[in-house]
Design a protein around this motif. Structure first.
Motif, PDB file in Angstrom:
ATOM      1  N   GLY A  25      20.770 -30.204  17.169  1.00  0.00           N
ATOM      2  CA  GLY A  25      20.081 -29.726  16.136  1.00  0.00           C
ATOM      3  C   GLY A  25      20.004 -30.633  14.891  1.00  0.00           C
ATOM      4  O   GLY A  25      19.573 -30.101  13.839  1.00  0.00           O
ATOM      5  N   LYS A  33      33.283 -35.602  17.780  1.00  0.00           N
ATOM      6  CA  LYS A  33      31.913 -35.214  17.602  1.00  0.00           C
ATOM      7  C   LYS A  33      31.782 -33.743  17.560  1.00  0.00           C
ATOM      8  O   LYS A  33      32.500 -32.888  18.182  1.00  0.00           O
ATOM      9  N   PHE A  86      29.907 -30.563  18.180  1.00  0.00           N
ATOM     10  CA  PHE A  86      28.717 -30.318  19.387  1.00  0.00           C
ATOM     11  C   PHE A  86      28.715 -29.044  19.739  1.00  0.00           C
ATOM     12  O   PHE A  86      29.798 -28.506  20.316  1.00  0.00           O
ATOM     13  N   GLY A 134      21.595 -37.470  17.444  1.00  0.00           N
ATOM     14  CA  GLY A 134      20.826 -36.747  17.598  1.00  0.00           C
ATOM     15  C   GLY A 134      19.561 -37.639  18.446  1.00  0.00           C
ATOM     16  O   GLY A 134      19.534 -38.739  18.347  1.00  0.00           O
ATOM     17  N   SER A 135      18.788 -36.801  18.960  1.00  0.00           N
ATOM     18  CA  SER A 135      17.654 -37.231  20.077  1.00  0.00           C
ATOM     19  C   SER A 135      16.323 -37.314  19.020  1.00  0.00           C
ATOM     20  O   SER A 135      15.312 -37.795  19.768  1.00  0.00           O
ATOM     21  N   ARG A 156      22.800 -38.932  31.845  1.00  0.00           N
ATOM     22  CA  ARG A 156      22.302 -37.919  32.263  1.00  0.00           C
ATOM     23  C   ARG A 156      21.077 -38.196  33.334  1.00  0.00           C
ATOM     24  O   ARG A 156      20.687 -37.081  33.983  1.00  0.00           O
TER      25      ARG A 156
HETATM   26  C1  3PG Z   1      22.425 -33.808  23.027  1.00  0.00           C
HETATM   27  O1  3PG Z   1      23.612 -34.110  23.684  1.00  0.00           O
HETATM   28  O2  3PG Z   1      21.421 -33.622  23.587  1.00  0.00           O
HETATM   29  C2  3PG Z   1      22.324 -34.232  21.727  1.00  0.00           C
HETATM   30  O3  3PG Z   1      23.382 -33.598  21.137  1.00  0.00           O
HETATM   31  C3  3PG Z   1      21.387 -34.353  21.087  1.00  0.00           C
HETATM   32  O4  3PG Z   1      20.873 -33.080  20.592  1.00  0.00           O
HETATM   33  P1  3PG Z   1      19.563 -32.987  19.806  1.00  0.00           P
HETATM   34  O5  3PG Z   1      18.448 -32.993  20.901  1.00  0.00           O
HETATM   35  O6  3PG Z   1      19.610 -31.453  19.122  1.00  0.00           O
HETATM   36  O7  3PG Z   1      19.438 -33.927  18.756  1.00  0.00           O
END
Ligand code: 3PG
Length: 219
Positions: A168, A138, A140, A188-189, A54
């Protein structure tokens, strides 16, 4: 990672993702953050990393991690088309992850040696992926697309399909997701918020990983 058949690629992906349990989704804005971030994650017991395509820094950061952090297993995320898949393969990634599953991307992945974890959110998308030999997917965006009840509903028509829910998922719900029989890992992030990466809070990130892995072991 070079594997030639769909089943071999899926087996390679399972070998990476099943032991991982948690896959942090990384957005790296500065190339120089990649290596210390990866070291912080590995120190916390989190070895499988998704570096998203990204940012302009993503490819060079991933290359640096692959070169300098041998204990990290690097996948490239936000792979949107065949060109991204080829970039991921060329920079030495072990696997690739996509948010969705276009026919063009699935066809490119079916012809590639790089294992792809394609993103799906509907039954039709699962069917398109399965038709090309992808049965590890995945889910998503997991919470936003219906959460665990949606995943349970998909288990009916697709009993052999397994998922990595992402979107999420966070510290308070990850164990619930991982308890689902058709879930092999979760992404996740939440382990690496942008604010911690920006501030170089590597020890905080390591501590968060240690806590998360401890919680999973207690299950
Ligand atoms: C993303 O592609 O941004 C991920 O799925 C992370 O999602 P999240 O920020 O909700 O964990």
């Amino acid at each position: 990672m070079s594997t030639s058949s769909a089943s071999a690629r899926q087996a390679a992906l399972e070998d990476i993702l099943i032991p991982a349990r948690i896959v942090p989704v990384l957005t790296i804005d500065r190339v120089e953050d990649g290596v210390p971030l990866a070291r912080a994650l590995v120190a916390g017991g989190v070895r499988v990393l998704e570096v998203t395509f990204r940012t302009d820094a993503a490819a060079d950061a991933a290359k640096a991690i692959i070169a300098d952090v041998p204990d990290a297993i690097v996948g490239m995320g936000t792979v949107l088309d065949g060109d991204d898949l080829r970039r991921a393969l060329a920079l030495g990634a072990h696997f690739a992850v996509s948010p969705g599953a276009t026919p063009e991307l699935l066809d490119a992945a079916a012809a590639s040696t790089l294992p792809l974890l394609p993103g799906v959110a509907t039954a039709s998308e699962v069917m398109q992926a399965k038709a090309r030999g992808f049965n590890l997917l995945k889910f998503f965006p997991a919470e936003q697309a219906g959460g665990i009840s949606m995943l349970r509903a998909l288990a009916g028509p697709f009993p052999s399909t397994r998922f990595c829910p992402t979107g999420g998922v966070h510290a308070d719900n990850v164990t619930t997701w991982l308890a689902e029989p058709n879930v092999i890992c979760a992404g996740g992030s939440w382990l690496c918020p942008a604010s911690d990466i920006k501030a170089g809070n590597w020890e905080v990130i390591t501590g968060r990983c240690i806590d998360a892995m401890k919680k999973l072991r207690r299950r």
